[in-house]
Write an enzyme that holds these catalytic residues in place. Structure first.
Site, mmCIF file in Angstrom:
data_model
loop_
_atom_site.group_PDB
_atom_site.id
_atom_site.type_symbol
_atom_site.label_atom_id
_atom_site.label_comp_id
_atom_site.label_asym_id
_atom_site.label_seq_id
_atom_site.Cartn_x
_atom_site.Cartn_y
_atom_site.Cartn_z
ATOM 1 C CD GLU A 48 -3.265 -0.460 2.112
ATOM 2 O OE1 GLU A 48 -2.971 0.269 3.072
ATOM 3 O OE2 GLU A 48 -4.375 -1.003 1.992
ATOM 4 C CG HIS A 69 8.958 -29.378 -0.672
ATOM 5 N ND1 HIS A 69 9.507 -30.626 -0.874
ATOM 6 C CD2 HIS A 69 9.634 -28.836 0.363
ATOM 7 C CE1 HIS A 69 10.466 -30.838 0.028
ATOM 8 N NE2 HIS A 69 10.555 -29.757 0.789
ATOM 9 C CE LYS A 83 -12.187 0.307 0.837
ATOM 10 N NZ LYS A 83 -11.630 1.232 1.786
HETATM 11 O O1 PA5 Z 1 -3.916 0.833 5.755
HETATM 12 C C1 PA5 Z 1 -5.068 1.158 5.624
HETATM 13 O O2 PA5 Z 1 -5.441 2.339 5.655
HETATM 14 C C2 PA5 Z 1 -6.176 0.109 5.412
HETATM 15 O O3 PA5 Z 1 -5.671 -1.192 5.336
HETATM 16 C C3 PA5 Z 1 -7.150 0.167 6.560
HETATM 17 O O4 PA5 Z 1 -6.463 -0.084 7.760
HETATM 18 C C4 PA5 Z 1 -8.278 -0.839 6.398
HETATM 19 O O5 PA5 Z 1 -8.961 -0.616 5.202
HETATM 20 C C5 PA5 Z 1 -9.246 -0.749 7.567
HETATM 21 O O6 PA5 Z 1 -9.737 0.558 7.669
HETATM 22 P P1 PA5 Z 1 -10.566 1.027 8.939
HETATM 23 O O7 PA5 Z 1 -9.672 0.941 10.134
HETATM 24 O O8 PA5 Z 1 -10.965 2.439 8.634
HETATM 25 O O9 PA5 Z 1 -11.744 0.104 9.058
#
Ligand code: PA5
Length: 435
Positions: free
Chosen positions: A291, A312, A426
């Protein structure tokens, strides 16, 4: 005290001295930019000082809540996804690895078990969880910074309903702990209205950098992991990786080595280990790097493998497939247990020559043999040595990877703290759900 080490010996055949010389000023500039807090995403640098600027009052409340959960319940269900899940899961597996055959539950009060929900949209998983909870007493820690993420919000509906049916509204209220934004969002509103005890995800800490906040610390404290040692390890790492000198800062050296390899066509980094307790650390690491770096048409693809099992399955590709990979080995130097191989009378499997040798010795020879073969086959290897699988070294390792990730992002020329790409699916999903 021994510490975490970075060994770049096996990148030697792949990186020329001129390349180190060329990247040095860029690496120093990246470190200074991060330190100046003027780089891209500078509003999300709260994690840098967390181990020393932790909210002590909240930490005391977390520990008190953890003790209360242990008294109240046999199971803590942690609801969250992505950055609101992976750190706690990684740390729990690292510190308290799931045994190959989980103990059968008995009515006798044993140590609190921690399980996770809200990491998928599978009705089967949810039903299995509700069935498994059965008559066990349980509490919930619902974690969501935004409060509107579909998976945890849906799981929370089911589990809250179950809890209220079981203990009544007041009883349920005492068993729900919410970790969310200080003042905004749907979960904050609900928690305030219902009177749940709440903990904060700070505004300046993004999800994937949040493991050392209440997001990770409450589930770990409830599982009796030494969270003070975890934070101490991170604080020592913060002191260790501060300097803007390539020679003296291993987080910067790791970031620079990755960047050189990337520029030379090594587009995939595989985080590999020889201890199953690192499986979820790799999942946490993949989110952190994926990310943070994968944007604007750029970035190393973070993958992982669990050796020797994956030798393996993936071993053939790693040895002989397209040469676009490098490996980062996380090596726990002192295993928790080290039994010796027993002899047999018939020696049908031909292993008696190893009888009496410890499993650590055998695992190490597998590691060394694999490393030599992969390097000879064109796969550079970065080795991160971890003295032992303790909360202290885990805290150190979390901070090391976070710091190196931020530096890697700046070296790559991206904002390591945003994630614009995760919105696309999303939008489609919610359009379809609302149709
Ligand atoms: O790194 C990030 O921002 C995402 O992985 C969020 O942590 C994840 O989508 C969960 O989001 P939230 O804590 O708002 O539910």
């Amino acid at each position: 005290m021994s510490h975490i080490t970075l060994d770049l010996t096996h990148t030697g055949p792949f990186i020329r001295p001129e390349e180190w010389a060329a990247i040095e000023p860029q690496a120093v500039a990246a470190a200074k930019l991060l330190d100046s807090r003027r780089g891209p995403g500078a509003d999300f640098l709260g994690w840098l000082d967390l181990p020393v600027k932790y909210d002590r009052a909240e930490l005391r409340r977390i520990k008190a809540a953890a003790r209360r959960i242990q008294r109240q319940s046999q199971v803590l269900v942690v609801i969250g996804i992505g950055g609101s899940y992976l750190g706690a899961k990684a740390a729990l597996e690292f510190c308290r690895p799931t045994p190959p055959l989980p103990p059968t539950w008995s009515r006798k009060k044993g140590p609190l078990q921690v399980c996770f929900a809200g990491t998928n949209l599978s009705g089967t998983y949810l039903q299995q969880l509700l069935d498994a909870l059965g008559e066990r007493d349980f509490s919930i820690n619902v974690i969501s910074k935004s409060g509107t993420t579909l998976e945890p919000a849906a799981a929370f509906r089911f589990l809250r309903h179950h809890l209220e049916a079981r203990y009544g509204k007041e009883g349920a209220r005492q068993r729900i702990y919410a970790t969310t934004d200080r003042s905004r969002g749907a979960l904050r509103t609900l928690a305030d209205r219902e009177g749940y005890e709440t903990f904060v995800v700070p505004d300046d800490v993004g999800g994937r950098f949040s493991v050392l906040t209440a997001v990770g610390v409450l589930p770990l404290a409830a599982a009796n992991v030494d969270v003070d040692a975890l934070l101490r390890g991170a604080a020592d790492a913060r002191a260790r990786y501060r300097t803007a000198s390539l020679a003296d800062n291993d987080a910067l050296r790791y970031a620079a080595a990755r960047n050189i390899l990337y520029r030379k066509g090594k587009l995939i980094e595989m985080l590999v280990s020889y201890e199953p307790r690192l499986l979820y650390l790799a999942e946490w690491w993949k989110q952190l790097y994926g990310e943070s770096e994968g944007k604007d048409g750029k970035g190393i693809f973070p993958a992982s493998a669990q050796f020797t099992a994956d030798l393996h399955s993936l071993g053939q590709y790693v040895q002989d497939g397209r040469r676009h990979l490098f490996e980062t080995l996380v090596d726990i130097e002192m295993p928790q247990h080290d039994p010796a191989l027993p002899p047999t009378d018939d020696d049908l499997d031909g292993l008696n020559y190893l009888a009496g040798k410890s499993m650590r010795f055998i695992n190490e020879q597998a590691l060394q043999g694999t490393l030599e073969a992969h390097v000879a086959g064109g796969v550079p290897n970065i080795r991160i040595g971890v003295p032992e699988a303790s909360p202290y070294y885990l805290g150190h390792l979390f901070y090391f990877f976070e710091k190196a990730c931020a530096l890697s992002g700046y070296l790559l020329g991206v904002n390591p703290f945003d994630q614009p790409g995760v919105e696309a699916y999303k939008k489609n999903m919610f359009r379809l759900l609302k149709a």
